[in-house]
Write a protein that holds these residues in place. Structure first.
Motif, mmCIF file in Angstrom:
data_model
loop_
_atom_site.group_PDB
_atom_site.id
_atom_site.type_symbol
_atom_site.label_atom_id
_atom_site.label_comp_id
_atom_site.label_asym_id
_atom_site.label_seq_id
_atom_site.Cartn_x
_atom_site.Cartn_y
_atom_site.Cartn_z
ATOM 1 N N ALA A 135 0.942 -1.142 0.156
ATOM 2 C CA ALA A 135 -0.104 0.005 -0.041
ATOM 3 C C ALA A 135 0.961 1.243 -0.031
ATOM 4 C CB ALA A 135 -0.965 -0.071 1.060
ATOM 5 N N GLY A 136 0.321 2.358 -0.805
ATOM 6 C CA GLY A 136 0.978 3.516 -0.669
ATOM 7 C C GLY A 136 0.385 4.653 -0.852
ATOM 8 N N ALA A 137 0.999 5.917 -0.453
ATOM 9 C CA ALA A 137 0.405 7.272 -0.604
ATOM 10 C C ALA A 137 1.479 8.242 -0.751
ATOM 11 C CB ALA A 137 -0.569 7.574 0.225
ATOM 12 N N ASN A 138 1.333 9.391 -1.349
ATOM 13 C CA ASN A 138 2.106 10.720 -1.437
ATOM 14 C C ASN A 138 3.551 10.209 -1.616
ATOM 15 O OD1 ASN A 138 -0.066 12.239 -0.371
ATOM 16 N ND2 ASN A 138 0.085 10.980 1.450
ATOM 17 N N GLY A 139 3.864 9.273 -2.606
ATOM 18 C CA GLY A 139 5.283 8.804 -2.954
ATOM 19 C C GLY A 139 5.882 7.803 -2.199
ATOM 20 N N LEU A 140 5.057 7.452 -1.142
ATOM 21 C CA LEU A 140 5.584 6.170 -0.254
ATOM 22 C C LEU A 140 4.871 4.949 -0.273
ATOM 23 C CD1 LEU A 140 8.022 5.687 2.003
ATOM 24 C CD2 LEU A 140 6.187 6.415 3.737
ATOM 25 N N SER A 141 5.588 3.956 -0.254
ATOM 26 C CA SER A 141 4.908 2.695 -0.065
ATOM 27 C C SER A 141 5.437 2.181 1.210
ATOM 28 C CB SER A 141 5.219 1.773 -1.499
ATOM 29 O OG SER A 141 4.526 2.428 -2.521
ATOM 30 N N ALA A 142 4.573 0.935 1.775
ATOM 31 C CA ALA A 142 4.800 0.357 2.830
ATOM 32 C C ALA A 142 6.255 -0.486 2.632
ATOM 33 C CB ALA A 142 3.764 -0.703 3.319
ATOM 34 N N GLY A 143 6.522 -0.948 1.557
ATOM 35 C CA GLY A 143 7.533 -1.776 1.175
ATOM 36 C C GLY A 143 8.950 -1.156 1.376
ATOM 37 N N ASP A 144 8.985 0.355 1.007
ATOM 38 C CA ASP A 144 10.260 1.232 1.214
ATOM 39 C C ASP A 144 10.531 1.198 2.548
ATOM 40 O OD1 ASP A 144 9.452 1.969 -1.483
ATOM 41 O OD2 ASP A 144 8.377 3.691 -1.098
ATOM 42 N N ARG A 145 10.038 0.955 3.641
ATOM 43 C CA ARG A 145 10.230 0.921 4.855
ATOM 44 C C ARG A 145 10.408 -0.358 5.528
ATOM 45 N NH1 ARG A 145 11.700 4.885 3.215
ATOM 46 N NH2 ARG A 145 11.350 7.077 3.730
ATOM 47 N N CYS A 146 9.972 -1.385 4.736
ATOM 48 C CA CYS A 146 9.821 -2.745 5.328
ATOM 49 C C CYS A 146 11.479 -3.521 5.343
ATOM 50 C CB CYS A 146 9.046 -3.666 4.737
ATOM 51 S SG CYS A 146 8.768 -5.367 5.014
ATOM 52 N N PHE A 147 11.658 -3.889 6.617
ATOM 53 C CA PHE A 147 13.085 -4.631 6.955
ATOM 54 C C PHE A 147 12.720 -6.311 6.713
ATOM 55 C CE2 PHE A 147 16.424 -6.007 10.148
ATOM 56 C CZ PHE A 147 17.447 -5.639 9.025
ATOM 57 N N TYR A 148 11.796 -6.758 7.399
ATOM 58 C CA TYR A 148 11.463 -8.072 7.178
ATOM 59 C C TYR A 148 10.172 -8.451 7.579
ATOM 60 C CZ TYR A 148 11.865 -8.725 12.356
ATOM 61 O OH TYR A 148 11.666 -8.664 13.946
ATOM 62 N N ILE A 149 9.670 -9.505 6.976
ATOM 63 C CA ILE A 149 8.182 -10.279 7.166
ATOM 64 C C ILE A 149 8.346 -11.446 7.991
ATOM 65 C CG2 ILE A 149 6.380 -10.389 6.371
ATOM 66 C CD1 ILE A 149 7.388 -9.023 3.529
ATOM 67 N N ASP A 150 7.653 -11.523 8.986
ATOM 68 C CA ASP A 150 7.445 -13.065 9.553
ATOM 69 C C ASP A 150 5.995 -13.378 9.131
ATOM 70 O OD1 ASP A 150 9.575 -12.851 11.030
ATOM 71 O OD2 ASP A 150 8.741 -11.873 12.859
ATOM 72 N N TYR A 151 6.079 -14.827 8.716
ATOM 73 C CA TYR A 151 4.710 -15.387 7.912
ATOM 74 C C TYR A 151 4.834 -16.789 8.324
ATOM 75 C CZ TYR A 151 7.499 -16.976 4.117
ATOM 76 O OH TYR A 151 8.609 -17.583 3.467
ATOM 77 N N ILE A 152 3.442 -17.261 8.208
ATOM 78 C CA ILE A 152 3.201 -18.768 8.311
ATOM 79 C C ILE A 152 3.129 -19.102 6.849
ATOM 80 C CG2 ILE A 152 1.864 -20.769 9.274
ATOM 81 C CD1 ILE A 152 3.296 -18.476 11.233
ATOM 82 N N ASP A 153 3.889 -20.261 6.547
ATOM 83 C CA ASP A 153 3.750 -20.732 5.097
ATOM 84 C C ASP A 153 2.650 -21.866 5.128
ATOM 85 O OD1 ASP A 153 4.468 -23.471 6.139
ATOM 86 O OD2 ASP A 153 6.782 -23.269 5.406
ATOM 87 N N ARG A 154 2.405 -22.591 3.774
ATOM 88 C CA ARG A 154 1.556 -23.348 3.641
ATOM 89 C C ARG A 154 1.220 -24.308 4.287
ATOM 90 N NH1 ARG A 154 1.334 -27.112 -0.291
ATOM 91 N NH2 ARG A 154 -0.561 -26.418 -1.186
ATOM 92 N N ASP A 155 2.352 -24.958 4.826
ATOM 93 C CA ASP A 155 2.367 -26.228 5.870
ATOM 94 C C ASP A 155 2.160 -25.844 7.251
ATOM 95 O OD1 ASP A 155 2.859 -27.866 3.607
ATOM 96 O OD2 ASP A 155 4.848 -27.278 3.438
ATOM 97 N N GLY A 156 2.124 -24.723 7.645
ATOM 98 C CA GLY A 156 1.837 -24.313 8.866
ATOM 99 C C GLY A 156 3.093 -23.887 9.677
ATOM 100 N N LYS A 157 4.274 -23.723 8.987
ATOM 101 C CA LYS A 157 5.669 -23.490 9.779
ATOM 102 C C LYS A 157 5.906 -21.963 9.591
ATOM 103 C CE LYS A 157 7.227 -27.792 8.298
ATOM 104 N NZ LYS A 157 8.290 -28.536 7.570
ATOM 105 N N PRO A 158 6.469 -21.479 10.838
ATOM 106 C CA PRO A 158 6.851 -20.002 10.809
ATOM 107 C C PRO A 158 7.978 -19.891 9.872
ATOM 108 C CG PRO A 158 7.395 -21.117 12.798
ATOM 109 C CD PRO A 158 6.770 -22.003 12.149
ATOM 110 N N ARG A 159 8.089 -18.756 9.009
ATOM 111 C CA ARG A 159 9.108 -18.219 8.300
ATOM 112 C C ARG A 159 9.400 -16.980 8.355
ATOM 113 N NH1 ARG A 159 11.274 -23.320 6.805
ATOM 114 N NH2 ARG A 159 9.827 -24.615 5.816
#
Length: 298
Positions: A135-159
Motif C-alpha cells: 500500500a502506498g500514498a504520497n510517493g511512499l509505499s509500505a515496502g519502502d520501509r519494510c525490513f523483514y516479514i514474519d509469516y506462516i507458510d502453507r504447511d503451517g511453519k513460521p518463516r
C-alpha cells in the motif's frame, strides 16, 4: 471438508456459517463456512495445519479496506488477522503484528522519535494488508520501509523473509496469497523534531479527509494506475463520476473510488467496476487491473 472446529473452540474465537459483512469495511459480502480469529502466530500455525490435514481451502482476511467479498461468501476456512495485535520498539526498528492498523504504527513510531511512515498518515488498513499489497500514498509505499516479514507458510511453519531491494512491486508485496503474514518490521530514522513529524502526518491525514475518503465506505482506489497514466483521470474523462449501480457509486471526489451509498451489495460494486473496465477498454484501449482484492466467486 472435515475441519475439526470443536478442537479449537475453547481457545480460539472460531465459528461456522459466519456473516462476513459484519467485518467488511465496505459493509457487504456473504458468509464464511468457518471463520477464525487467532491471537498469535502459534494459533495460526495450528489452524493452517488442521486445514492442510483436512484439505480445507484457506482464505486470509485482513482489515478488508482493500477487499471486496463476494455476496456468495467464501468457502472453507477464513483466517482473520484482526486479533493479531502488538507493537514492539527495538531501536530504529518497529515490529508490528499484522492486525495492527497502520495509523497506530505511525503514531507509535512518532511517540518514540522515529520518522519514515508519516506520508501514510490516515491510511485505514492494517499492517498485514499494507505489506501484502504494498500500500502506498504520497510517493511512499509500505515496502519502502519494510525490513523483514514474519509469516506462516502453507504447511503451517513460521518463516521470515528479509526485504531485498526488489522484493516489492507496485501494489504487490513479495509473498503469495498462500501464506499468512503475522508480523512486519519497519526500519525508520531517528528524529529530534517529533512535532514536525507529527504535523506532517496530520497534514496527509487531513488531506484524505478533505478529499472525501471517509464520507462513504469505500476501498480507496479500485484500479491500479496504468503505466504513465492515472486511472482516476481516465475514468473521469469518460464521464463516470456519479454513475451508480444499485447502492454502489463512483465518487464525486475521485473517479477511481467506488463508494457504498448505504445499501450496496458486492455484486453492485462488481457490475459497476465491470462497466468501467469495458468502457475504458473500448474507448482508450487500456485494460484496467483491479487494485482491490476480489474474494469468493463473482
Amino acid at each position: 471438508m472435515d475441519f475439526n472446529v470443536g478442537l479449537y473452540s475453547e481457545k480460539i474465537n472460531i465459528s461456522t456459517d459466519a456473516e462476513l459483512s459484519r467485518y467488511s469495511y465496505l459493509r457487504c459480502g456473504g458468509r464464511a463456512d468457518i471463520l477464525a480469529f487467532p491471537k498469535s502466530a502459534d494459533e495460526v500455525c495450528e489452524l493452517v495445519r488442521e486445514a492442510r490435514r483436512t484439505d480445507t481451502p484457506i482464505t486470509v482476511l485482513g482489515g478488508t479496506t482493500n477487499t471486496l467479498i463476494s455476496d456468495s461468501g467464501i468457502r472453507g476456512l477464513v483466517i482473520s488477522t484482526a486479533h493479531l495485535k502488538g507493537i514492539t520498539m527495538m531501536g530504529s526498528l518497529v515490529i508490528a503484528a499484522a492486525g495492527e492498523r497502520m495509523d497506530n504504527v505511525i503514531n507509535k513510531s512518532i511517540e518514540h522519535n522515529l520518522r519514515g511512515l508519516e506520508k501514510l498518515g490516515g491510511m485505514p488498513g492494517t499492517v498485514g494488508g499494507a505489506i501484502h499489497g504494498n500500500a502506498g500514498a504520497n510517493g511512499l509505499s509500505a515496502g519502502d520501509r519494510c525490513f523483514y516479514i514474519d509469516y506462516i507458510d502453507r504447511d503451517g511453519k513460521p518463516r521470515r523473509s528479509p526485504n531485498y531491494c526488489d522484493s516489492f512491486q507496485y501494489r504487490k508485496g513479495p509473498l503469495t496469497d498462500e501464506v499468512i503474514i503475522v508480523h512486519a518490521a519497519f526500519r525508520l530514522t531517528p528524529s529530534l523534531n517529533t512535532v514536525s513529524v507529527r504535523l506532517e502526518k496530520e497534514h496527509y491525514q487531513r488531506e484524505r479527509i478533505e478529499k472525501g475518503h471517509f464520507i462513504y465506505p469505500s476501498l480507496g482506489c479500485f484500479f491500479k494506475n496504468p503505466e504513465g497514466e492515472s486511472a482516476g483521470r481516465i475514468i473521469d474523462e469518460l464521464g463516470f463520476k456519479g454513475r451508480r449501480v444499485g447502492g454502489a457509486k463512483v465518487s464525486a471526489f475521485n473517479a477511481n473510488v467506488l463508494v457504498n451509498t448505504g445499501n450496496a451489495t458486492s455484486l453492485d460494486f462488481y457490475r459497476l467496476s465491470r462497466e468501467i473496465r469495458e468502457e475504458v477498454r473500448e474507448k482508450r484501449g487500456i485494460e484496467l487491473e483491479y487494485e482491490v482484492r476480489l474474494m469468493g466467486e463473482f
